[in-house]
Design a protein around this motif. Sequence first.
Motif, mmCIF file in Angstrom:
data_model
loop_
_atom_site.group_PDB
_atom_site.id
_atom_site.type_symbol
_atom_site.label_atom_id
_atom_site.label_comp_id
_atom_site.label_asym_id
_atom_site.label_seq_id
_atom_site.Cartn_x
_atom_site.Cartn_y
_atom_site.Cartn_z
ATOM 1 N N TRP A 35 -30.824 -74.052 4.594
ATOM 2 C CA TRP A 35 -30.047 -74.564 5.725
ATOM 3 C C TRP A 35 -30.910 -75.387 6.672
ATOM 4 O O TRP A 35 -30.448 -76.388 7.222
ATOM 5 C CB TRP A 35 -29.321 -73.432 6.448
ATOM 6 N N TYR A 36 -32.163 -74.984 6.855
ATOM 7 C CA TYR A 36 -33.074 -75.807 7.676
ATOM 8 C C TYR A 36 -33.251 -77.188 7.039
ATOM 9 O O TYR A 36 -33.234 -78.204 7.721
ATOM 10 C CB TYR A 36 -34.438 -75.148 7.832
ATOM 11 N N LYS A 37 -33.407 -77.215 5.727
ATOM 12 C CA LYS A 37 -33.578 -78.498 5.031
ATOM 13 C C LYS A 37 -32.358 -79.390 5.173
ATOM 14 O O LYS A 37 -32.477 -80.609 5.144
ATOM 15 C CB LYS A 37 -33.889 -78.258 3.542
ATOM 16 N N PHE A 38 -31.182 -78.778 5.337
ATOM 17 C CA PHE A 38 -29.952 -79.550 5.511
ATOM 18 C C PHE A 38 -29.742 -79.978 6.965
ATOM 19 O O PHE A 38 -28.726 -80.585 7.289
ATOM 20 C CB PHE A 38 -28.738 -78.752 5.033
ATOM 21 N N GLY A 39 -30.698 -79.648 7.840
ATOM 22 C CA GLY A 39 -30.625 -80.108 9.228
ATOM 23 C C GLY A 39 -30.124 -79.088 10.232
ATOM 24 O O GLY A 39 -30.051 -79.387 11.424
ATOM 25 N N PHE A 40 -29.773 -77.895 9.788
ATOM 26 C CA PHE A 40 -29.333 -76.862 10.727
ATOM 27 C C PHE A 40 -30.544 -76.320 11.473
ATOM 28 O O PHE A 40 -31.647 -76.269 10.943
ATOM 29 C CB PHE A 40 -28.617 -75.728 9.987
ATOM 30 N N GLU A 41 -30.323 -75.920 12.711
ATOM 31 C CA GLU A 41 -31.409 -75.374 13.526
ATOM 32 C C GLU A 41 -30.969 -74.028 14.090
ATOM 33 O O GLU A 41 -29.782 -73.706 14.113
ATOM 34 C CB GLU A 41 -31.771 -76.343 14.652
ATOM 35 N N ASP A 42 -31.940 -73.259 14.550
ATOM 36 C CA ASP A 42 -31.633 -71.965 15.157
ATOM 37 C C ASP A 42 -30.783 -72.192 16.395
ATOM 38 O O ASP A 42 -31.043 -73.090 17.197
ATOM 39 C CB ASP A 42 -32.915 -71.228 15.547
ATOM 40 N N TYR A 43 -29.758 -71.358 16.542
ATOM 41 C CA TYR A 43 -28.858 -71.496 17.681
ATOM 42 C C TYR A 43 -28.516 -70.129 18.276
ATOM 43 O O TYR A 43 -28.633 -69.915 19.464
ATOM 44 C CB TYR A 43 -27.582 -72.234 17.254
ATOM 45 N N ASN A 44 -28.080 -69.218 17.463
ATOM 46 C CA ASN A 44 -27.607 -67.929 17.943
ATOM 47 C C ASN A 44 -28.149 -66.849 17.014
ATOM 48 O O ASN A 44 -28.018 -66.972 15.807
ATOM 49 C CB ASN A 44 -26.071 -67.923 17.941
ATOM 50 N N HIS A 45 -28.730 -65.832 17.576
ATOM 51 C CA HIS A 45 -29.256 -64.741 16.751
ATOM 52 C C HIS A 45 -28.424 -63.497 17.001
ATOM 53 O O HIS A 45 -28.441 -62.936 18.090
ATOM 54 C CB HIS A 45 -30.731 -64.462 17.083
ATOM 55 N N GLU A 46 -27.684 -63.079 15.997
ATOM 56 C CA GLU A 46 -26.886 -61.871 16.110
ATOM 57 C C GLU A 46 -27.768 -60.648 15.867
ATOM 58 O O GLU A 46 -28.747 -60.700 15.128
ATOM 59 C CB GLU A 46 -25.764 -61.869 15.079
ATOM 60 N N ARG A 47 -27.383 -59.553 16.457
ATOM 61 C CA ARG A 47 -28.052 -58.281 16.250
ATOM 62 C C ARG A 47 -27.019 -57.291 15.715
ATOM 63 O O ARG A 47 -25.830 -57.410 16.012
ATOM 64 C CB ARG A 47 -28.644 -57.749 17.566
ATOM 65 N N LEU A 48 -27.467 -56.328 14.955
ATOM 66 C CA LEU A 48 -26.579 -55.347 14.335
ATOM 67 C C LEU A 48 -26.966 -53.950 14.776
ATOM 68 O O LEU A 48 -28.154 -53.592 14.781
ATOM 69 C CB LEU A 48 -26.693 -55.448 12.797
ATOM 70 N N LEU A 49 -25.982 -53.174 15.164
ATOM 71 C CA LEU A 49 -26.150 -51.758 15.451
ATOM 72 C C LEU A 49 -25.097 -51.029 14.637
ATOM 73 O O LEU A 49 -23.897 -51.275 14.796
ATOM 74 C CB LEU A 49 -25.954 -51.471 16.954
#
Length: 160
Positions: free
Chosen positions: A139-153
């Motif tokens: 996904w990084y190679k396709f141009g997507f960047e970090d935006y939102n980091h979900e957390r799980l409980l």
Amino acid sequence: MEIRRAVDTDIPELSRLVQGIAAYHESLDERVRYDWGTVRKSAEWLAVVLKRDHHAVWVADFGDGALVGYLWVHLRRYRDARIPPIWGYIAQAFLEERWRGQGLMRPMLDGAREWFLEKGVTHVSLGVIHRNWIGSSAWYKFGFEDYNHERLLILKNKAK
């Protein structure tokens, strides 16, 4: 190899690939679980998805209807006052292992990009399982960047 929009006759093969992505995700992380009854019935709900105007699916057709991958996208309306209120969302993207890294996802994404633009979408997001290093780097190679980091409980009932 033909990259094209999915049609009703693709549903049996798409259903097989949906089972493939579910098994792949479960193999990556023990926290990921699918309802296999629903997965096995994917032909039923895929028939509905393919008819909806806010969903689109592209396939990689090896010939004679044998699919080796797919990309499923849809529109997502946010009602939390964010701008823009409608985003594109990549629901699922999967290629059989032997076809990964051969440039098949790019033309599917190009088709999705055009579809999103036709719908007036300017923002597209997706989720990647944390331990899916191959998918994440793609996904990084396709141009997507970090935006939102979900957390799980995971909540568990405490024995009384």
